[in-house]
Write a protein that holds these residues in place. Sequence first.
Motif, mmCIF file in Angstrom:
data_model
loop_
_atom_site.group_PDB
_atom_site.id
_atom_site.type_symbol
_atom_site.label_atom_id
_atom_site.label_comp_id
_atom_site.label_asym_id
_atom_site.label_seq_id
_atom_site.Cartn_x
_atom_site.Cartn_y
_atom_site.Cartn_z
ATOM 1 N N UNK A 42 64.721 24.482 35.922
ATOM 2 C CA UNK A 42 63.766 25.249 36.167
ATOM 3 C C UNK A 42 63.234 25.307 37.454
ATOM 4 N N UNK A 43 63.199 24.055 38.007
ATOM 5 C CA UNK A 43 62.357 23.811 39.537
ATOM 6 C C UNK A 43 62.807 24.839 40.750
ATOM 7 N N UNK A 57 61.896 28.404 39.792
ATOM 8 C CA UNK A 57 60.551 28.402 40.211
ATOM 9 C C UNK A 57 60.789 28.809 42.165
ATOM 10 N N UNK A 101 61.634 32.148 42.315
ATOM 11 C CA UNK A 101 60.364 32.866 42.349
ATOM 12 C C UNK A 101 59.643 33.126 43.565
ATOM 13 N N UNK A 102 58.903 32.311 43.615
ATOM 14 C CA UNK A 102 57.846 31.520 45.132
ATOM 15 C C UNK A 102 58.545 32.085 46.132
ATOM 16 N N UNK A 136 58.142 36.378 45.823
ATOM 17 C CA UNK A 136 56.749 36.803 46.026
ATOM 18 C C UNK A 136 55.982 36.904 47.626
ATOM 19 N N UNK A 178 60.869 38.125 38.204
ATOM 20 C CA UNK A 178 59.704 37.933 37.041
ATOM 21 C C UNK A 178 59.790 37.458 35.442
ATOM 22 N N UNK A 179 60.622 38.114 34.865
ATOM 23 C CA UNK A 179 60.718 38.826 34.273
ATOM 24 C C UNK A 179 61.248 37.745 33.539
ATOM 25 N N UNK A 187 62.511 34.952 35.160
ATOM 26 C CA UNK A 187 62.226 33.065 35.466
ATOM 27 C C UNK A 187 61.863 33.275 34.143
ATOM 28 N N UNK A 188 60.530 33.945 33.764
ATOM 29 C CA UNK A 188 59.882 33.892 32.257
ATOM 30 C C UNK A 188 60.774 33.822 31.268
ATOM 31 N N UNK A 189 62.118 34.403 30.648
ATOM 32 C CA UNK A 189 62.762 35.213 29.760
ATOM 33 C C UNK A 189 64.176 33.414 29.487
ATOM 34 N N UNK A 221 61.622 29.863 31.081
ATOM 35 C CA UNK A 221 60.504 29.326 30.019
ATOM 36 C C UNK A 221 60.617 29.387 29.088
ATOM 37 N N UNK A 222 61.163 29.530 28.883
ATOM 38 C CA UNK A 222 60.956 30.311 26.657
ATOM 39 C C UNK A 222 61.919 29.583 25.576
ATOM 40 N N UNK A 223 60.662 28.034 25.591
ATOM 41 C CA UNK A 223 60.932 26.277 25.589
ATOM 42 C C UNK A 223 60.616 26.715 23.700
#
Lengths: 205, 235, 87
Positions: free
Chosen positions: A67-68, A71, A74-75, A78, A193-194, A196-198, A201-203
């Motif tokens: 996950x890091x 992230x 993502x950063x 962005x 962004x999507x 990354x979440x999908x 992050x969907x724990x």
Amino acid sequence: MREAVQADLASANSQSATDDTIPPGDSGVWVFIIADMCAFALFFVLFAAGRIAQPEVYEASRQQLDGAIGLANTLILLTSGAFMAQAVRAARKGNRAATLSGLGLALGVGLLFGITKAFEWSAKLNQGIGLTTNEFFTYYFVFTGIHFLHFVVGIGVLFALIARVRKFDLDTTQQRWIESGGAYWHMVDLLWIVLFAMLYLMRAA
Amino acid sequence: MEGKVDTRYWRFCLWMGPTFVLVFFLCWGVLGHNFPPFPPDTPASEVAGWFRENHNGVKLGMVIAMTFAPAYGVWGYALAKILGQVIRDEHNIIVQLARLGAAWTTMAILIATSFWLTAAFRPDALPDWMIQLLYDMAWLLIDLAYAVTSVQLFALGIGFLADKREVPLIPKWLAWYGIWVGFMFAAECLMPYFMNGAFARNGILNFWIEFLIWMVWVPYLTICGFKAIGRIEQE
Amino acid sequence: MTGSREWPVWVIWAVLAGASVLGFVLAEGYASPPVAATVAIILAALKIHLVFDQYMEVHWGHRPLRPILGIWLAASTVILLIGYWAA
């Protein structure tokens, strides 16, 4: 006072940003962007359907992702997107130096995404995880792979924009090019962004 | 400039595009059991059994499909003529590439259809696995030849975008759509890795979406092509 | 309604980056899984809304583009929420 600020912006922005009916950039580019986003929406449907069918497999696989790094990616995008937005605004004000530096920084920071992605993928492959390991990883590699292709095209677009700004005056045609390239680059950003979440992050409970 | 453009036969050639799509859909798709195809994980015995039972239908379908394969190239050539007027230079490399992309696509279609035809030629004499092999080979070729069609899609797209007219002969959005289709075709690269699911040859992405976006592009571009010819004649 | 006007680029960046970090931290165990996942999906939607509005500069007056983007975002968010909650 608010009106004064708006009037100021209106005079600063020569073209489309303050136009309430015509979006920035070339209208045809938006067809490309919308079509592309629809293809990704289909990917999200595939992923959601797969996750509903095999929640345990998806969760166990998700835990194997870092996950890091997600992230960090993502950063990076962005930040690159912020420089791109600066370049678009500078182009509209006719500020060539700021436009060039915005584009150059968007490119420079953006390239880091390629490095982290290569690092992440190779780590997975070294662990023996590949395209056909399971459905989650199929989608992981395919979606991030297709996203990466978009990223590569975006890098090409940034190079092309920099070359154009160096060569030609910052007229309205040029601004349209920069706005169009910017819209594309932001699409690369928002699709991530999507993703990354999908993917990360969907724990599951 | 140098007088009126001779547009005789252009419309006829342009009609060949939708004609090809229709004939190919019926003959290759329906008669040949390719719309949708057998999933890659179908047992060889099932594919072979179907070919043995329906070999006459497949033969008819493939013979007609092969006969009409050049129609795609003819259509592509007409579009290249229009492209030549869009950028006002018949000899521009973009025009040549648009033509070549259409010609290469025709060749890919011809070769792939010949494999399906071979499978139907004497299916009783062939072992199951060999019929499956021919079926797979045809699909791998026709899907992985996407890049030659992408050459046509990119050349037309980029060329149409270069239109300097106030109102472009071909709408810019359609040019961009074509470029996007060419780009999306790259998803076919995934097809050899999957026996089922969205990326298999019969999957939602690699079959349904890919064919659908292309089948929208051909007729719509044809309609715009007719309008463009009318304008070229008046210019 | 034409939507909001330009915010400073780095304010937008800070909001986007902050939301990304928050979503990540929650998913790493600082909230129960359903809360973390739901918040991460909604944060993603809000971030994308901000990207449409501020970075892409597409305002509600830009028809049909902005409504299409809005529908895309709503649909994508619902798809992910269903993918999570129906599993």
